[in-house]
Design an enzyme around this catalytic site. Structure first.
Site, PDB file in Angstrom:
ATOM      1  N   LYS C  43       0.853  -1.204   0.000  1.00  0.00           N
ATOM      2  CA  LYS C  43       0.000   0.000   0.000  1.00  0.00           C
ATOM      3  C   LYS C  43       0.884   1.247   0.000  1.00  0.00           C
ATOM      4  O   LYS C  43       1.931   1.267   0.646  1.00  0.00           O
ATOM      5  CB  LYS C  43      -0.852  -0.029   1.282  1.00  0.00           C
ATOM      6  N   ASN C  67     -13.738   3.840  -4.223  1.00  0.00           N
ATOM      7  CA  ASN C  67     -13.124   3.962  -2.903  1.00  0.00           C
ATOM      8  C   ASN C  67     -12.526   5.342  -2.727  1.00  0.00           C
ATOM      9  O   ASN C  67     -12.102   5.981  -3.689  1.00  0.00           O
ATOM     10  CB  ASN C  67     -12.044   2.882  -2.697  1.00  0.00           C
ATOM     11  N   GLY C  70      -8.191   7.327   1.009  1.00  0.00           N
ATOM     12  CA  GLY C  70      -7.140   8.277   1.343  1.00  0.00           C
ATOM     13  C   GLY C  70      -5.901   7.425   1.515  1.00  0.00           C
ATOM     14  O   GLY C  70      -5.879   6.273   1.113  1.00  0.00           O
ATOM     15  N   CYS C 127      -1.988  10.479  -7.218  1.00  0.00           N
ATOM     16  CA  CYS C 127      -2.952  10.967  -6.229  1.00  0.00           C
ATOM     17  C   CYS C 127      -2.759  12.458  -6.006  1.00  0.00           C
ATOM     18  O   CYS C 127      -1.698  13.009  -6.279  1.00  0.00           O
ATOM     19  CB  CYS C 127      -2.909  10.146  -4.956  1.00  0.00           C
ATOM     20  N   THR C 263      -9.069  -4.930  -7.110  1.00  0.00           N
ATOM     21  CA  THR C 263     -10.404  -5.177  -6.590  1.00  0.00           C
ATOM     22  C   THR C 263     -10.856  -6.637  -6.653  1.00  0.00           C
ATOM     23  O   THR C 263     -11.565  -7.101  -5.763  1.00  0.00           O
ATOM     24  CB  THR C 263     -11.400  -4.287  -7.371  1.00  0.00           C
TER      25      THR C 263
HETATM   26  C1  LIG Z   1      -9.424   0.080  -1.707  1.00  0.00           C
HETATM   27  C2  LIG Z   1      -8.378   0.529  -2.675  1.00  0.00           C
HETATM   28  C3  LIG Z   1      -7.225   1.156  -2.222  1.00  0.00           C
HETATM   29  C4  LIG Z   1      -6.247   1.571  -3.104  1.00  0.00           C
HETATM   30  N1  LIG Z   1      -5.110   2.165  -2.634  1.00  0.00           N
HETATM   31  C5  LIG Z   1      -4.121   2.509  -3.497  1.00  0.00           C
HETATM   32  C6  LIG Z   1      -2.908   3.047  -3.041  1.00  0.00           C
HETATM   33  O1  LIG Z   1      -2.685   3.231  -1.863  1.00  0.00           O
HETATM   34  N2  LIG Z   1      -1.957   3.382  -3.952  1.00  0.00           N
HETATM   35  C7  LIG Z   1      -2.137   3.189  -5.298  1.00  0.00           C
HETATM   36  O2  LIG Z   1      -1.247   3.500  -6.075  1.00  0.00           O
HETATM   37  N3  LIG Z   1      -3.284   2.648  -5.764  1.00  0.00           N
HETATM   38  C8  LIG Z   1      -4.281   2.307  -4.894  1.00  0.00           C
HETATM   39  N4  LIG Z   1      -5.432   1.756  -5.377  1.00  0.00           N
HETATM   40  C9  LIG Z   1      -5.586   1.560  -6.826  1.00  0.00           C
HETATM   41  C10 LIG Z   1      -5.222   0.132  -7.222  1.00  0.00           C
HETATM   42  O3  LIG Z   1      -3.867  -0.114  -6.972  1.00  0.00           O
HETATM   43  C11 LIG Z   1      -5.497  -0.094  -8.718  1.00  0.00           C
HETATM   44  O4  LIG Z   1      -4.699   0.804  -9.455  1.00  0.00           O
HETATM   45  C12 LIG Z   1      -6.944   0.145  -9.086  1.00  0.00           C
HETATM   46  O5  LIG Z   1      -7.786  -0.339  -8.078  1.00  0.00           O
HETATM   47  C13 LIG Z   1      -7.323  -0.502 -10.422  1.00  0.00           C
HETATM   48  O6  LIG Z   1      -7.161  -1.883 -10.387  1.00  0.00           O
HETATM   49  P1  LIG Z   1      -8.394  -2.908 -10.076  1.00  0.00           P
HETATM   50  O7  LIG Z   1      -9.508  -2.519 -10.981  1.00  0.00           O
HETATM   51  O8  LIG Z   1      -7.821  -4.249 -10.351  1.00  0.00           O
HETATM   52  O9  LIG Z   1      -8.755  -2.708  -8.656  1.00  0.00           O
HETATM   53  C14 LIG Z   1      -6.426   1.342  -4.486  1.00  0.00           C
HETATM   54  C15 LIG Z   1      -7.565   0.707  -4.935  1.00  0.00           C
HETATM   55  C16 LIG Z   1      -8.547   0.299  -4.059  1.00  0.00           C
HETATM   56  C17 LIG Z   1      -9.775  -0.366  -4.598  1.00  0.00           C
END
Ligand SMILES: Cc1cc2nc3c(=O)[nH]c(=O)nc-3n(C[C@H](O)[C@H](O)[C@H](O)COP(=O)(O)O)c2cc1C
Ligand SMILES: Cc1cc2nc3c(=O)[nH]c(=O)nc-3n(C[C@H](O)[C@H](O)[C@H](O)COP(=O)(O)OP(=O)(O)OC[C@H]3O[C@@H](n4cnc5c(N)ncnc54)[C@H](O)[C@@H]3O)c2cc1C
Ligand SMILES: Cc1cc2nc3c(=O)[nH]c(=O)nc-3n(C[C@H](O)[C@H](O)[C@H](O)COP(=O)(O)OP(=O)(O)OC[C@H]3O[C@@H](n4cnc5c(N)ncnc54)[C@H](O)[C@@H]3O)c2cc1C
Ligand SMILES: Cc1cc2nc3c(=O)[nH]c(=O)nc-3n(C[C@H](O)[C@H](O)[C@H](O)COP(=O)(O)O)c2cc1C
Ligand code: FES
Ligand code: FES
Lengths: 279, 314, 314, 279
Positions: C43, C67, C70, C127, C263
């Site tokens: 994370k 989501n 933060g 971000c 996800t």
């Molecule tokens: C609950 C949650 C928390 C996330 N936290 C971060 C994060 O801390 N840093 C980051 O670069 N991406 C974060 N992401 C983005 C994911 O790494 C990913 O780029 C994004 O969810 C798309 O992929 P997916 O559709 O397979 O979830 C987060 C996504 C989710 C759903």
């Protein structure tokens, strides 16, 4: 729910069509790949023309829901029995979920859509050349032709004799059926050409009807041009709306020295054989 | 009786439901009485004849679709001569969508469609154009401002600017459109996407890429509609992924004064009249006298102002 | 036997499947052996302790989720002391995701996590950050270039730049990241979205807006992965909406050298090991000897070059 | 499919949990709003603690597929019978699709998850105060308490007597059950306060257990502080992963003069009563 079209203020340039939930009467595999779906249908959607199609909202099964509708030729329409038939091949997500439909379940259909085949009064000797699901599209044409007292020959082509569907259907209607198959080595272009030429020589042919493959298209275009025989072909294309709005379903056609684009769902699916282009 | 009437600037709609450009023609009259709708919006037209993109022009993605129709067009003259008169038989206001490859072309077509019978012009500033390297005008505030000023000079009809989700600057673009003279914003067009057939390894669209529309788009365009409603004083028209009455209500709560329905009509051609009925029933059940009381009623007071203009996901 | 090994620059992965940042912790070891994975991605952490956003932090949208977690963080010191050692027990390379509110902060944390045991640093430039008015660095080529240069100066470890879909300039941003010194691109993060509860009329997320992830995102991030692979010479790692082996294959064909799964793990915690098995089986069935033969094998030759860099939907 | 955790090289700071497809044994409405779901479950997921929960993958029905899992307290776990019970209220999309599950169908469950209630040896007189689905969460606690030979009083609150579920369950376990309802006007904070105070006066109370409402939380925090009675509360929060990865499920807690945030799925769902904060 149905909404009134009573105040419909445009001169309708298309026949009426309807969105209706129909009950499945039966839905059975007829061989390894093909299924026959019979719906109980209300009279207003059974005023069909051979060559027209319906746009089907595939059911959602096992958590998969195909998003768009799927176009499907009318394999049979029977206002007397209140039945609408489709003959389809399970190839992908939509048709595979269709194959899971059970008697008693409902299927939402939109149609009848598109413009069908023409049978001119002056045409007496009709020749159908069809392969695969193309047989589905051409079966209602055979029925209509024979109702009109035409002489009909149907050349049915398939991979193997087992895959020759609808042969009985064509025969029962009184058509002269010739079968060719890959496994017997009788379905090549040369074989077909010989078969058709001898048909032309024997009894004459006024019009060709076909659908589907590039190979058949080219052959029939050549023979049509050579002998001055008319022809029509039903074409396919991905569809979204099915009723002429989105312009996704176009095909290119050669017309008057130009290339024009027409919608398969609206101006088609049946087009002039000589205008059609390979794809 | 619940009052469904809304106003988009000077254009009065009997209800807030209308079709999205490119997903509607008079062919839909085959399914229901088109005068049930709040307005009619036609497919984007261009000054000259155009063929459109190669096929396949649509494909499915999970629960939504992509399209790259391009803008096949019979040209503006044909449109004014043949199509505008068809819509004179209806009482719903006619909104004409236009686009041009250059500012000049855009201005020219804008003048040409400013004819009696047209209630407003929707300017599709969200499709790629030549002058800007294939970027859409609405991807940047500067180009948005410039093109809107040119268009504003070309017509006296209301101008609805259709925005694109292919930008990271939605609030700025919205303000630029307003300063440039837009009378309303349509939010929004499709989002650039892609799908590949794993068997053939070919892109599923003839044009390689295309625009995402349908349910997958909704949370994105709803966010944009909200940002726009917070950023400008002109009405916002929501568009993207609307299928159910809850979707309509969500956009209205977010601040949209009306909505456009696109892809859902392909799946269920009676979607729009059903939404009108359902909206009336929903408002009645929730004890609203007028749809106007719902518009912009989002309870966002707990969130800090700065958050509203957030532009990247956290 | 099918060869699944890929290289992301100097980092060797035994297979191309790894988790996405923020959707993975060592807690997943409760479900399967984490050494099955190609890499471990932690994370995003920030220099200082942070609480994160108000709740609710997640909500559902049709077939996907939003989501706004933060970036709650116990700070970099805690991370280096407590978390890095946990991953030393695995052989899979450890990728550490970091972020900072300012370039300076970002550089500082980049130095601090450059410790033994860390194989590469994923820099979350997608971000919102303070110096840029809440915009993410990766929304613009200029800020991307600037921040990447600063980060490049702060560490000798490989830098993976994580891009955002909240931009209309993906190819330019990708090239900027490459020029700035990125060793790979992760494409991409979540897309800014919103959902409103129609009953309470409150935004469904405590933070008003949040990022879309899951299946709805796939066509968008696949398009970005393709654009990036065409634009740069460094490896691209696909991310967004991956659930099935077909999704993985689609990204690889588009040009991604590996993928991240986010996800989907929430829905099915064994998604990643299943994808590894399924990918091996798929490649075998399609007669590939090595996954590398699939990477970038998209048959896009019929499409004009210009189309590849199209940036708005037609 | 299950993947080995054999080489699991981390000192597990959490008990093992599993993702399993279970067969539905029965799933019946027990009144207008609540359903009892009984699953046939393998032994490895039946090593549960009262207060723990499972994360359920709701089925897709009628084309609707809830995307995320749904957290659900364990209402009963019976390793001898191989059964896992859930008591749930159909409130939204997920629970409504759950309500459509039929015997024989399968449900994918992940668990047991979270940390459960504590029953200290020195605690003899336990008081449960519960309302609505809270009863589900507290039923296994009652069972465990009585197994350990504790004196247990359960105050069950509901809208009306018909909605008082689990009363029989608590009684059968040997608990002293008091019921209060809105319709009888006996469930107000003042009434409850009186009831609990008299309980404390009569036989003493060593610990409170509750879940759910702010109203009950405040009341019990006040009484706990006043009489120096320990307490635990099970809290709820939206969840995505359910196993500690996403940090979406945090609750704020007052601890050591500070406000700290902990995950309901991992550090919770059971928290110290005095640390819990209203929401
Ligand atoms: C609950 C949650 C928390 C996330 N936290 C971060 C994060 O801390 N840093 C980051 O670069 N991406 C974060 N992401 C983005 C994911 O790494 C990913 O780029 C994004 O969810 C798309 O992929 P997916 O559709 O397979 O979830 C987060 C996504 C989710 C759903
Ligand atoms: C006018 C017309 C009549 C047709 N009649 C029949 C028939 O009678 N029997 C029959 O078996 N098939 C017929 N087809 C083809 C049938 O529509 C497709 O097989 C079907 O759409 C495949 O859907 P799928 O989800 O199973 O496959 P997938 O490959 O998963 O479909 C993906 C997408 O591509 C579209 N698509 C795939 N193949 C075709 C195709 N050949 N034509 C148009 N769109 C396609 C689908 O509609 C869907 O949108 C007809 C097509 C058209 C245009
Ligand atoms: C640890 C725990 C144990 C629970 N035990 C039970 C139980 O034994 N019986 C029971 O009936 N309910 C219980 N709940 C509440 C139950 O999880 C929700 O009622 C359910 O998730 C609602 O889903 P839905 O799709 O029907 O509702 P919707 O409102 O449509 O759900 C929308 C989203 O919000 C989430 N959500 C809605 N309400 C809650 C809630 N109260 N807590 C957490 N997430 C919520 C859903 O999971 C979903 O992601 C428990 C919740 C938690 C956190
Ligand atoms: C097939 C198709 C064609 C479209 N053509 C146009 C167009 O010509 N002009 C335009 O502004 N938008 C066009 N759009 C975008 C829609 O108007 C709408 O903005 C978008 O589809 C999102 O709404 P939806 O999710 O309800 O479809 C088109 C969309 C589709 C699906
Ligand atoms: S499918 Fe929409 S125009 Fe033919
Ligand atoms: S639900 Fe993911 S951390 Fe609790």
């Amino acid at each position: 729910m149905t909404y009134t079209r009573a105040e419909f203020p445009i001169e309708s340039h298309s026949a009426p069509f309807h969105e209706v939930d129909c009950q499945v009467k039966s839905n059975e595999a007829i061989n390894d790949e093909y299924y026959l779906l019979i719906l109980n249908a209300p009279p207003e959607i059974l005023d069909c023309k051979p060559g027209q199609f319906f746009h089907l909202l595939c059911p959602s099964k096992d958590g998969r829901s195909p998003y768009l509708r799927r176009p499907m030729s009318i394999y049979g329409y029977f206002p007397d029995k209140g039945e609408l038939h489709f003959l389809y091949k399970a190839v992908g997500e939509g048709t595979r979920t269709m194959a899971q439909l059970e008697a008693g379940e409902r299927l939402n259909v939109l149609g009848p859509l598109g413009s069908g085949f023409t049978i001119r009064d002056e045409w007496q000797n009709l020749l159908i050349v069809a392969r695969g699901v193309g047989l589905a599209t051409l079966a209602p044409l055979a029925q209509e032709a024979l109702r009109k007292g035409k002489n009909l020959t149907a050349i049915c082509s398939a991979r193997s004799p087992e895959m020759l569907m609808s042969v009985e259907r064509f025969r029962a209607l009184g058509a002269n059926v010739l079968t060719v198959t890959d496994s017997e080595g009788t379905s090549g272009v040369d074989d077909l050409e010989g078969l058709i030429e001898s048909r032309i020589a024997q009894s004459g042919v006024d019009v060709f009807y076909t659908c589907g493959s590039n190979r058949l298209l080219k052959l029939l275009q050549r023979l049509g041009a050579k002998h001055g025989i008319a022809g029509e072909i039903a074409l396919e294309q991905q569809m979204a709306c099915g009723i002429g709005m989105c312009q996704c379903c176009v095909r290119s056609l050669r017309r008057g020295g130009e290339i024009v684009y027409e919608r398969v769902c609206k101006e088609g699916p049946v087009f002039d054989l000589q205008e059609a282009m390979e794809w | 009786m619940v009052d469904l009437a809304v106003k988009i600037g000077s254009v009065a709609l009997k209800n807030p439901i209308m079709p999205a450009s490119g997903t509607f023609t008079e062919d839909l009259a085959g399914v229901f009485d088109l005068d049930l709708l709040g307005a009619h919006v036609t497919k984007t037209i261009t000054p000259e004849k155009r063929i459109g993109n190669p096929t396949p022009r649509v494909c499915e993605v999970q629960g939504s679709m992509l399209n790259s129709i391009g803008i096949p067009s019979k040209g503006v003259d044909h449109f004014v001569r043949e199509i505008v008169p068809i819509y004179q038989k209806f009482s719903a206001p006619l909104i004409v969508s236009i686009s041009g490859n250059t500012m000049d072309e855009f201005a020219r077509i804008c003048e040409k469609v400013s004819v009696p019978g047209v209630a407003a012009i929707e300017v599709n500033i969200s499709c790629p154009n030549i002058e800007e390297d294939g970027k859409a005008f609405a991807m940047r505030p500067s180009t948005t401002l410039r093109v809107m000023k040119v268009l504003r000079g070309a017509t006296d009809l209301p101008l609805w600017a259709k925005l694109t989700p292919n930008t990271g600057e939605t609030p700025d673009v919205a303000r630029a459109a307003e300063s440039g003279g837009a009378d309303a914003l349509v939010v929004s067009n499709t989002l650039l996407s892609m799908a590949i057939d794993v068997k053939t390894r070919k892109p599923k669209l003839g044009n390689l890429m295309g625009g995402l529309s349908g349910p997958a788009l909704k949370p994105i365009s709803l966010r944009m509609a909200y940002q726009c409603a917070k950023s400008v004083n002109i009405p916002v028209i929501g568009c993207g992924g609307i299928e159910t009455v809850e979707d309509v209500v969500e956009y209205l709560i977010a601040g949209a004064s009306a909505v456009q329905v696109g892809t859902a009509t392909f799946v269920n051609p009676t979607t729009m009249p059903r939404l009108i009925d359902d909206l009336r029933a929903w408002l009645f059940a929730e004890k609203f006298q007028s749809v106007n009381d719902l518009i912009g009623s989002v309870r966002d007071d707990e969130a800090a102002d700065s958050v509203v203009f957030m532009e990247a996901a956290p």
